[in-house]
Scaffold this motif. Structure first.
Motif, mmCIF file in Angstrom:
data_model
loop_
_atom_site.group_PDB
_atom_site.id
_atom_site.type_symbol
_atom_site.label_atom_id
_atom_site.label_comp_id
_atom_site.label_asym_id
_atom_site.label_seq_id
_atom_site.Cartn_x
_atom_site.Cartn_y
_atom_site.Cartn_z
ATOM 1 N N PRO A 68 -15.524 -5.127 1.802
ATOM 2 C CA PRO A 68 -14.423 -5.937 1.259
ATOM 3 C C PRO A 68 -13.592 -6.509 2.402
ATOM 4 N N PRO A 69 -12.972 -7.671 2.189
ATOM 5 C CA PRO A 69 -12.141 -8.270 3.245
ATOM 6 C C PRO A 69 -11.000 -7.330 3.635
ATOM 7 N N ARG A 70 -10.681 -7.347 4.923
ATOM 8 C CA ARG A 70 -9.589 -6.526 5.425
ATOM 9 C C ARG A 70 -8.268 -7.253 5.249
ATOM 10 N N ASP A 71 -7.217 -6.470 5.083
ATOM 11 C CA ASP A 71 -5.867 -6.997 4.943
ATOM 12 C C ASP A 71 -5.209 -7.043 6.318
ATOM 13 N N ARG A 72 -4.665 -8.175 6.692
ATOM 14 C CA ARG A 72 -4.063 -8.342 8.014
ATOM 15 C C ARG A 72 -2.895 -7.385 8.250
ATOM 16 N N GLU A 73 -2.082 -7.178 7.248
ATOM 17 C CA GLU A 73 -0.921 -6.294 7.410
ATOM 18 C C GLU A 73 -1.352 -4.844 7.605
ATOM 19 N N VAL A 74 -2.348 -4.409 6.875
ATOM 20 C CA VAL A 74 -2.856 -3.035 7.010
ATOM 21 C C VAL A 74 -3.448 -2.844 8.403
ATOM 22 N N GLU A 75 -4.234 -3.811 8.875
ATOM 23 C CA GLU A 75 -4.835 -3.707 10.206
ATOM 24 C C GLU A 75 -3.768 -3.736 11.295
#
Length: 95
Positions: A68-75
Protein backbone atom coordinates in the motif's frame (compact mmCIF):
# COMPACT_ATOMS: atom_id res chain seq x y z
CA UNK A 1 23.88 7.11 -1.00
CA UNK A 2 23.49 10.79 -0.32
CA UNK A 3 21.56 11.33 2.90
CA UNK A 4 19.53 14.13 1.34
CA UNK A 5 18.12 11.95 -1.42
CA UNK A 6 14.78 10.65 -0.20
CA UNK A 7 12.78 7.62 -1.23
CA UNK A 8 10.26 8.81 -3.82
CA UNK A 9 8.51 5.55 -4.74
CA UNK A 10 5.10 4.42 -3.48
CA UNK A 11 3.87 7.56 -1.74
CA UNK A 12 0.42 9.04 -1.75
CA UNK A 13 0.32 11.59 -3.26
CA UNK A 14 3.06 10.62 -5.74
CA UNK A 15 6.39 12.43 -5.85
CA UNK A 16 6.22 15.86 -7.45
CA UNK A 17 8.46 17.07 -10.25
CA UNK A 18 10.14 19.40 -7.72
CA UNK A 19 10.98 16.46 -5.44
CA UNK A 20 12.35 14.45 -8.35
CA UNK A 21 14.47 17.38 -9.55
CA UNK A 22 15.76 18.03 -6.01
CA UNK A 23 16.89 14.40 -5.78
CA UNK A 24 18.55 14.70 -9.20
CA UNK A 25 20.39 17.86 -8.12
CA UNK A 26 21.64 16.13 -4.96
CA UNK A 27 22.82 13.15 -7.00
CA UNK A 28 24.68 15.31 -9.54
CA UNK A 29 26.23 17.38 -6.73
CA UNK A 30 27.46 14.21 -5.02
CA UNK A 31 28.88 12.68 -8.20
CA UNK A 32 30.51 15.93 -9.37
CA UNK A 33 31.86 16.79 -5.95
CA UNK A 34 30.56 20.35 -6.08
CA UNK A 35 27.43 22.15 -4.97
CA UNK A 36 27.85 24.95 -7.49
CA UNK A 37 29.50 24.30 -10.82
CA UNK A 38 31.92 26.81 -12.30
CA UNK A 39 30.73 28.82 -15.29
CA UNK A 40 32.69 26.46 -17.54
CA UNK A 41 30.82 23.43 -16.13
CA UNK A 42 27.39 24.97 -15.63
CA UNK A 43 25.92 23.63 -18.89
CA UNK A 44 27.18 20.08 -18.27
CA UNK A 45 25.85 20.22 -14.69
CA UNK A 46 22.41 21.43 -15.86
CA UNK A 47 22.25 18.78 -18.59
CA UNK A 48 23.15 16.07 -16.07
CA UNK A 49 20.37 17.27 -13.75
CA UNK A 50 17.87 17.15 -16.65
CA UNK A 51 18.99 13.64 -17.63
CA UNK A 52 18.85 12.29 -14.07
CA UNK A 53 15.44 13.92 -13.54
CA UNK A 54 14.10 12.26 -16.69
CA UNK A 55 15.61 8.88 -15.76
CA UNK A 56 14.13 9.12 -12.26
CA UNK A 57 10.68 9.95 -13.64
CA UNK A 58 10.93 6.97 -16.05
CA UNK A 59 11.95 4.70 -13.18
CA UNK A 60 9.16 5.87 -10.86
CA UNK A 61 6.55 5.55 -13.62
CA UNK A 62 7.68 1.99 -14.36
CA UNK A 63 7.95 0.60 -10.83
CA UNK A 64 5.18 -1.73 -9.66
CA UNK A 65 4.45 -2.71 -6.08
CA UNK A 66 1.81 -4.64 -4.18
CA UNK A 67 2.47 -2.69 -0.99
CA UNK A 68 0.00 0.00 0.00
CA UNK A 69 1.17 3.59 -0.59
CA UNK A 70 3.11 5.13 2.27
CA UNK A 71 1.91 8.22 4.08
CA UNK A 72 4.37 11.13 3.98
CA UNK A 73 3.54 12.31 7.49
CA UNK A 74 3.99 8.84 9.01
CA UNK A 75 7.35 8.40 7.24
CA UNK A 76 8.48 11.88 8.36
CA UNK A 77 7.57 11.04 11.96
CA UNK A 78 9.59 7.80 11.73
CA UNK A 79 12.57 9.74 10.38
CA UNK A 80 12.33 12.27 13.22
CA UNK A 81 12.19 9.43 15.75
CA UNK A 82 15.29 7.80 14.22
CA UNK A 83 17.12 11.13 14.27
CA UNK A 84 16.15 11.75 17.90
CA UNK A 85 17.42 8.30 18.85
CA UNK A 86 20.66 8.82 16.95
CA UNK A 87 21.40 12.46 17.79
CA UNK A 88 19.21 13.17 20.81
CA UNK A 89 16.12 15.36 20.90
CA UNK A 90 16.27 18.68 19.09
CA UNK A 91 16.31 21.72 21.27
CA UNK A 92 13.79 24.42 20.59
CA UNK A 93 15.28 27.48 18.97
CA UNK A 94 13.78 30.91 19.19
CA UNK A 95 14.09 33.38 16.38
Amino acid sequence: MCRNIRVLHNFEPPATEDEIEAAAIQYVRKVSGTTRPSAANEEAFAEAVRAVTAATRTLLDGLVTKAPPRDREVEAAKARARAAERYGPREATSV
